[in-house]
Scaffold this active site. Structure first.
Site, PDB file in Angstrom:
ATOM      1  N   LYS A   1     -17.406   3.573  12.343  1.00 28.08           N
ATOM      2  CA  LYS A   1     -18.402   4.240  11.490  1.00 28.08           C
ATOM      3  C   LYS A   1     -19.029   3.162  10.612  1.00 28.08           C
ATOM      4  O   LYS A   1     -18.583   2.952   9.471  1.00 28.08           O
ATOM      5  CB  LYS A   1     -17.719   5.271  10.583  1.00 28.08           C
ATOM      6  CG  LYS A   1     -17.236   6.514  11.281  1.00 28.08           C
ATOM      7  CD  LYS A   1     -16.958   7.589  10.234  1.00 28.08           C
ATOM      8  CE  LYS A   1     -15.570   8.103  10.313  1.00 28.08           C
ATOM      9  NZ  LYS A   1     -15.193   9.082   9.312  1.00 28.08           N
TER      10      LYS A   1
ATOM     11  N   ASP B   1      -6.042  12.745  13.472  1.00 21.82           N
ATOM     12  CA  ASP B   1      -5.552  14.004  12.917  1.00 21.82           C
ATOM     13  C   ASP B   1      -6.313  14.449  11.677  1.00 21.82           C
ATOM     14  O   ASP B   1      -7.043  13.671  11.058  1.00 21.82           O
ATOM     15  CB  ASP B   1      -4.075  13.851  12.516  1.00 21.82           C
ATOM     16  CG  ASP B   1      -3.919  13.072  11.208  1.00 21.82           C
ATOM     17  OD1 ASP B   1      -4.506  11.980  11.106  1.00 21.82           O
ATOM     18  OD2 ASP B   1      -3.238  13.560  10.289  1.00 21.82           O
TER      19      ASP B   1
ATOM     20  N   GLU C   1      -6.743  -0.220  17.204  1.00 23.23           N
ATOM     21  CA  GLU C   1      -6.871   0.736  16.096  1.00 23.23           C
ATOM     22  C   GLU C   1      -7.746   1.905  16.539  1.00 23.23           C
ATOM     23  O   GLU C   1      -8.620   1.753  17.396  1.00 23.23           O
ATOM     24  CB  GLU C   1      -7.449  -0.034  14.888  1.00 23.23           C
ATOM     25  CG  GLU C   1      -7.814   0.760  13.670  1.00 23.23           C
ATOM     26  CD  GLU C   1      -6.654   1.452  12.949  1.00 23.23           C
ATOM     27  OE1 GLU C   1      -5.898   2.173  13.615  1.00 23.23           O
ATOM     28  OE2 GLU C   1      -6.575   1.324  11.721  1.00 23.23           O
ATOM     29  N   ASP C   2      -7.504   3.073  15.944  1.00 25.68           N
ATOM     30  CA  ASP C   2      -8.284   4.245  16.342  1.00 25.68           C
ATOM     31  C   ASP C   2      -9.714   4.197  15.818  1.00 25.68           C
ATOM     32  O   ASP C   2     -10.672   4.367  16.563  1.00 25.68           O
ATOM     33  CB  ASP C   2      -7.586   5.548  15.882  1.00 25.68           C
ATOM     34  CG  ASP C   2      -7.220   5.560  14.392  1.00 25.68           C
ATOM     35  OD1 ASP C   2      -7.561   4.607  13.666  1.00 25.68           O
ATOM     36  OD2 ASP C   2      -6.584   6.540  13.947  1.00 25.68           O
TER      37      ASP C   2
ATOM     38  N   LYS D   1      -0.397   6.445  13.599  1.00 24.59           N
ATOM     39  CA  LYS D   1      -0.146   7.081  14.884  1.00 24.59           C
ATOM     40  C   LYS D   1      -1.431   7.220  15.687  1.00 24.59           C
ATOM     41  O   LYS D   1      -1.411   7.481  16.882  1.00 24.59           O
ATOM     42  CB  LYS D   1       0.436   8.491  14.661  1.00 24.59           C
ATOM     43  CG  LYS D   1       1.700   8.526  13.848  1.00 24.59           C
ATOM     44  CD  LYS D   1       2.032   9.994  13.484  1.00 24.59           C
ATOM     45  CE  LYS D   1       3.099  10.030  12.434  1.00 24.59           C
ATOM     46  NZ  LYS D   1       3.221  11.376  11.858  1.00 24.59           N
ATOM     47  N   GLY D   2      -2.552   7.090  14.990  1.00 26.52           N
ATOM     48  CA  GLY D   2      -3.850   7.432  15.581  1.00 26.52           C
ATOM     49  C   GLY D   2      -4.210   6.683  16.842  1.00 26.52           C
ATOM     50  O   GLY D   2      -4.924   7.216  17.698  1.00 26.52           O
TER      51      GLY D   2
ATOM     52  N   VAL E   1     -13.796  12.906  12.148  1.00 25.59           N
ATOM     53  CA  VAL E   1     -13.472  13.273  13.522  1.00 25.59           C
ATOM     54  C   VAL E   1     -11.970  13.429  13.734  1.00 25.59           C
ATOM     55  O   VAL E   1     -11.161  12.803  13.041  1.00 25.59           O
ATOM     56  CB  VAL E   1     -14.036  12.242  14.534  1.00 25.59           C
ATOM     57  CG1 VAL E   1     -15.556  12.339  14.623  1.00 25.59           C
ATOM     58  CG2 VAL E   1     -13.613  10.817  14.186  1.00 25.59           C
TER      59      VAL E   1
ATOM     60  N   ARG F   1      -4.277  15.976  16.825  1.00 18.93           N
ATOM     61  CA  ARG F   1      -4.116  14.711  17.558  1.00 18.93           C
ATOM     62  C   ARG F   1      -4.123  14.944  19.059  1.00 18.93           C
ATOM     63  O   ARG F   1      -4.530  14.084  19.831  1.00 18.93           O
ATOM     64  CB  ARG F   1      -2.785  14.033  17.193  1.00 18.93           C
ATOM     65  CG  ARG F   1      -2.715  13.491  15.785  1.00 18.93           C
ATOM     66  CD  ARG F   1      -1.508  12.570  15.650  1.00 18.93           C
ATOM     67  NE  ARG F   1      -1.111  12.350  14.276  1.00 18.93           N
ATOM     68  CZ  ARG F   1      -1.649  11.437  13.457  1.00 18.93           C
ATOM     69  NH1 ARG F   1      -2.622  10.670  13.888  1.00 18.93           N
ATOM     70  NH2 ARG F   1      -1.221  11.299  12.221  1.00 18.93           N
TER      71      ARG F   1
HETATM   72  P1  5GP Z   1     -10.376   2.333   6.772  1.00 16.75           P
HETATM   73  O1  5GP Z   1      -9.264   1.549   6.174  1.00 16.75           O
HETATM   74  O2  5GP Z   1     -11.239   1.549   7.741  1.00 16.75           O
HETATM   75  O3  5GP Z   1     -11.194   3.034   5.740  1.00 16.75           O
HETATM   76  O4  5GP Z   1      -9.745   3.555   7.521  1.00 16.75           O
HETATM   77  C1  5GP Z   1      -9.066   3.489   8.679  1.00 16.75           C
HETATM   78  C2  5GP Z   1      -8.180   4.680   8.802  1.00 16.75           C
HETATM   79  O5  5GP Z   1      -8.685   5.842   8.119  1.00 16.75           O
HETATM   80  C3  5GP Z   1      -8.064   5.101  10.237  1.00 16.75           C
HETATM   81  O6  5GP Z   1      -7.038   4.398  10.893  1.00 16.75           O
HETATM   82  C4  5GP Z   1      -7.791   6.577  10.124  1.00 16.75           C
HETATM   83  O7  5GP Z   1      -6.422   6.778   9.926  1.00 16.75           O
HETATM   84  C5  5GP Z   1      -8.517   6.998   8.873  1.00 16.75           C
HETATM   85  N1  5GP Z   1      -9.837   7.581   9.177  1.00 16.75           N
HETATM   86  C6  5GP Z   1     -11.038   7.074   8.869  1.00 16.75           C
HETATM   87  N2  5GP Z   1     -12.028   7.869   9.308  1.00 16.75           N
HETATM   88  C7  5GP Z   1     -11.426   8.920   9.919  1.00 16.75           C
HETATM   89  C8  5GP Z   1     -11.924  10.092  10.602  1.00 16.75           C
HETATM   90  O8  5GP Z   1     -13.116  10.351  10.766  1.00 16.75           O
HETATM   91  N3  5GP Z   1     -10.980  10.930  11.102  1.00 16.75           N
HETATM   92  C9  5GP Z   1      -9.649  10.700  10.978  1.00 16.75           C
HETATM   93  N4  5GP Z   1      -8.832  11.607  11.511  1.00 16.75           N
HETATM   94  N5  5GP Z   1      -9.141   9.618  10.352  1.00 16.75           N
HETATM   95  C10 5GP Z   1     -10.027   8.731   9.829  1.00 16.75           C
END
Ligand code: 5GP
Length: 188
Positions: free
Chosen positions: A139, A167, A107-108, A51-52, A161, A173
Protein backbone atom coordinates in the site's frame (compact mmCIF):
# COMPACT_ATOMS: atom_id res chain seq x y z
CA UNK A 1 -19.31 -22.25 -2.88
CA UNK A 2 -20.36 -23.77 0.42
CA UNK A 3 -16.95 -23.29 2.01
CA UNK A 4 -16.93 -19.59 1.23
CA UNK A 5 -20.39 -19.10 2.71
CA UNK A 6 -19.28 -20.80 5.90
CA UNK A 7 -16.21 -18.59 6.25
CA UNK A 8 -18.00 -15.36 5.28
CA UNK A 9 -18.14 -12.27 7.42
CA UNK A 10 -19.69 -12.06 10.87
CA UNK A 11 -22.63 -9.64 11.49
CA UNK A 12 -21.54 -6.03 11.12
CA UNK A 13 -18.67 -6.95 8.80
CA UNK A 14 -18.57 -7.65 5.09
CA UNK A 15 -15.88 -8.74 2.67
CA UNK A 16 -15.51 -7.99 -1.04
CA UNK A 17 -12.97 -9.84 -3.19
CA UNK A 18 -10.11 -7.64 -4.37
CA UNK A 19 -7.69 -10.30 -5.65
CA UNK A 20 -8.99 -13.72 -6.57
CA UNK A 21 -7.13 -16.86 -5.61
CA UNK A 22 -6.28 -17.61 -9.27
CA UNK A 23 -4.85 -14.11 -9.80
CA UNK A 24 -2.78 -14.52 -6.65
CA UNK A 25 -1.45 -17.90 -7.77
CA UNK A 26 -0.47 -16.62 -11.23
CA UNK A 27 1.34 -13.66 -9.76
CA UNK A 28 3.22 -15.78 -7.23
CA UNK A 29 4.34 -18.17 -9.96
CA UNK A 30 5.75 -15.20 -11.91
CA UNK A 31 7.46 -13.83 -8.78
CA UNK A 32 9.04 -17.21 -8.15
CA UNK A 33 10.47 -17.29 -11.68
CA UNK A 34 11.92 -13.82 -11.18
CA UNK A 35 13.42 -14.74 -7.80
CA UNK A 36 14.92 -17.99 -9.08
CA UNK A 37 16.48 -16.18 -12.05
CA UNK A 38 18.07 -13.61 -9.72
CA UNK A 39 19.53 -16.25 -7.39
CA UNK A 40 20.42 -18.70 -10.20
CA UNK A 41 20.91 -22.15 -8.73
CA UNK A 42 22.00 -20.99 -5.25
CA UNK A 43 20.16 -22.23 -2.15
CA UNK A 44 17.47 -19.87 -0.89
CA UNK A 45 16.44 -19.47 2.72
CA UNK A 46 12.90 -18.12 3.09
CA UNK A 47 12.11 -16.23 6.29
CA UNK A 48 8.37 -15.84 6.77
CA UNK A 49 6.83 -13.27 9.09
CA UNK A 50 4.18 -14.92 11.23
CA UNK A 51 1.32 -15.25 10.89
CA UNK A 52 0.16 -13.30 7.87
CA UNK A 53 2.84 -14.47 5.44
CA UNK A 54 2.30 -18.18 6.01
CA UNK A 55 0.11 -18.84 2.96
CA UNK A 56 2.21 -16.62 0.68
CA UNK A 57 5.40 -18.37 1.79
CA UNK A 58 3.88 -21.82 1.37
CA UNK A 59 2.76 -21.09 -2.19
CA UNK A 60 5.93 -19.22 -3.16
CA UNK A 61 8.09 -22.10 -1.88
CA UNK A 62 6.17 -24.57 -4.04
CA UNK A 63 6.76 -22.49 -7.17
CA UNK A 64 10.50 -22.13 -6.46
CA UNK A 65 12.61 -24.87 -7.98
CA UNK A 66 15.97 -25.83 -6.50
CA UNK A 67 17.21 -25.78 -2.91
CA UNK A 68 14.81 -23.95 -0.61
CA UNK A 69 14.74 -23.93 3.17
CA UNK A 70 12.53 -21.92 5.50
CA UNK A 71 12.26 -20.41 8.93
CA UNK A 72 9.82 -18.07 10.67
CA UNK A 73 10.01 -14.92 12.73
CA UNK A 74 7.28 -12.99 14.55
CA UNK A 75 6.94 -9.37 15.54
CA UNK A 76 4.41 -7.19 17.25
CA UNK A 77 3.92 -3.47 17.45
CA UNK A 78 3.90 -1.73 20.79
CA UNK A 79 0.52 -0.11 21.26
CA UNK A 80 -0.35 3.15 23.00
CA UNK A 81 -4.00 2.48 23.74
CA UNK A 82 -5.55 1.71 20.38
CA UNK A 83 -2.90 3.44 18.29
CA UNK A 84 0.36 1.69 17.45
CA UNK A 85 3.40 3.62 18.59
CA UNK A 86 5.43 2.66 15.56
CA UNK A 87 7.85 0.64 17.66
CA UNK A 88 8.28 -2.99 16.74
CA UNK A 89 9.58 -5.86 18.84
CA UNK A 90 10.55 -9.44 18.09
CA UNK A 91 8.22 -12.01 19.66
CA UNK A 92 9.70 -15.11 18.01
CA UNK A 93 13.22 -15.36 16.68
CA UNK A 94 14.59 -17.59 13.94
CA UNK A 95 15.56 -21.17 14.77
CA UNK A 96 18.83 -21.13 12.81
CA UNK A 97 21.60 -18.69 11.87
CA UNK A 98 21.34 -16.81 8.57
CA UNK A 99 25.01 -15.84 8.39
CA UNK A 100 26.37 -16.33 4.88
CA UNK A 101 23.02 -17.44 3.47
CA UNK A 102 20.81 -16.08 0.70
CA UNK A 103 17.81 -14.85 2.66
CA UNK A 104 14.45 -13.90 1.24
CA UNK A 105 12.28 -12.18 3.84
CA UNK A 106 8.65 -12.98 3.03
CA UNK A 107 6.01 -10.56 4.33
CA UNK A 108 2.27 -10.34 3.72
CA UNK A 109 1.79 -6.59 3.34
CA UNK A 110 3.89 -3.45 3.29
CA UNK A 111 1.95 -0.61 4.88
CA UNK A 112 3.74 2.16 6.82
CA UNK A 113 6.99 0.23 6.33
CA UNK A 114 7.90 0.25 10.03
CA UNK A 115 7.80 -3.53 10.43
CA UNK A 116 9.93 -4.15 7.38
CA UNK A 117 12.40 -1.44 8.30
CA UNK A 118 12.85 -3.08 11.70
CA UNK A 119 13.16 -6.61 10.34
CA UNK A 120 15.64 -5.68 7.63
CA UNK A 121 17.81 -3.96 10.23
CA UNK A 122 17.69 -6.97 12.56
CA UNK A 123 18.43 -9.51 9.83
CA UNK A 124 21.13 -7.44 8.14
CA UNK A 125 23.10 -7.36 11.41
CA UNK A 126 23.35 -11.14 11.19
CA UNK A 127 25.45 -10.92 8.03
CA UNK A 128 23.48 -12.89 5.45
CA UNK A 129 25.18 -13.30 2.07
CA UNK A 130 22.26 -11.50 0.44
CA UNK A 131 19.04 -10.22 1.96
CA UNK A 132 16.06 -9.58 -0.30
CA UNK A 133 12.43 -8.85 0.50
CA UNK A 134 9.26 -10.24 -1.06
CA UNK A 135 5.84 -8.86 -0.16
CA UNK A 136 2.53 -10.04 -1.52
CA UNK A 137 0.81 -6.66 -1.12
CA UNK A 138 1.99 -3.08 -1.01
CA UNK A 139 0.00 0.00 0.00
CA UNK A 140 2.40 2.72 -1.21
CA UNK A 141 0.09 5.58 -0.11
CA UNK A 142 0.57 4.61 3.53
CA UNK A 143 4.35 4.66 3.65
CA UNK A 144 5.92 6.52 6.58
CA UNK A 145 9.51 5.35 6.19
CA UNK A 146 11.49 4.90 2.98
CA UNK A 147 11.50 1.13 2.54
CA UNK A 148 10.55 -0.94 -0.46
CA UNK A 149 10.44 -4.60 -1.39
CA UNK A 150 12.58 -6.25 -4.06
CA UNK A 151 9.62 -8.37 -5.17
CA UNK A 152 6.02 -7.16 -4.91
CA UNK A 153 2.94 -9.17 -5.76
CA UNK A 154 0.36 -6.40 -6.05
CA UNK A 155 0.13 -2.70 -5.30
CA UNK A 156 -3.25 -2.07 -3.69
CA UNK A 157 -5.18 1.04 -2.63
CA UNK A 158 -5.37 2.20 0.96
CA UNK A 159 -8.05 -0.20 2.17
CA UNK A 160 -8.00 -2.77 4.95
CA UNK A 161 -7.69 -6.22 3.47
CA UNK A 162 -8.17 -9.72 4.87
CA UNK A 163 -7.82 -13.27 3.60
CA UNK A 164 -4.98 -15.38 2.26
CA UNK A 165 -3.27 -15.17 5.66
CA UNK A 166 -4.33 -11.64 6.58
CA UNK A 167 -6.64 -11.27 9.57
CA UNK A 168 -8.97 -8.94 11.37
CA UNK A 169 -9.01 -9.92 15.07
CA UNK A 170 -7.59 -13.33 14.04
CA UNK A 171 -10.51 -13.95 11.68
CA UNK A 172 -10.54 -14.34 7.87
CA UNK A 173 -6.99 -15.69 7.46
CA UNK A 174 -8.47 -18.80 5.86
CA UNK A 175 -10.28 -16.98 3.03
CA UNK A 176 -8.70 -18.06 -0.26
CA UNK A 177 -8.89 -14.59 -1.86
CA UNK A 178 -7.64 -11.22 -0.67
CA UNK A 179 -10.73 -9.18 0.19
CA UNK A 180 -11.53 -5.69 1.41
CA UNK A 181 -13.14 -5.70 4.85
CA UNK A 182 -15.88 -3.23 5.64
CA UNK A 183 -17.10 -2.65 9.18
CA UNK A 184 -20.69 -1.45 9.33
CA UNK A 185 -21.45 1.08 11.99
CA UNK A 186 -18.41 0.14 14.09
CA UNK A 187 -15.89 2.65 12.79
CA UNK A 188 -12.34 1.39 12.26
P1 5GP B 1 3.64 -1.74 8.61
O1 5GP B 1 4.65 -1.94 9.68
O2 5GP B 1 4.21 -1.73 7.20
O3 5GP B 1 2.77 -0.55 8.86
O4 5GP B 1 2.59 -2.90 8.72
C1 5GP B 1 2.81 -4.18 8.38
C2 5GP B 1 1.85 -5.06 9.11
O5 5GP B 1 0.60 -4.41 9.41
C3 5GP B 1 1.47 -6.23 8.26
O6 5GP B 1 2.38 -7.29 8.41
C4 5GP B 1 0.09 -6.57 8.76
O7 5GP B 1 0.20 -7.39 9.89
C5 5GP B 1 -0.49 -5.25 9.19
N1 5GP B 1 -1.35 -4.66 8.14
C6 5GP B 1 -1.13 -3.55 7.44
N2 5GP B 1 -2.12 -3.32 6.56
C7 5GP B 1 -3.01 -4.33 6.73
C8 5GP B 1 -4.26 -4.67 6.09
O8 5GP B 1 -4.78 -4.02 5.18
N3 5GP B 1 -4.86 -5.80 6.53
C9 5GP B 1 -4.34 -6.58 7.52
N4 5GP B 1 -5.04 -7.66 7.86
N5 5GP B 1 -3.18 -6.30 8.14
C10 5GP B 1 -2.51 -5.18 7.74
Amino acid sequence: MAIRKKTAAVPGESVRVLLSRSRIQKRIAALAREIRADFQDEPLHLVGVLKGAVFFLADLARYLPGKVSMDFIAVSSYANGTKTSGQVRLTKDLDTSIEGRNVLLVEDILDTGLTLQYLVRVLDQRRPKRLRVAVLLDKPERREVPVSADYTGFKIPNEFVVGYGLDYAERYRNLPDVSVLTLHGKGK
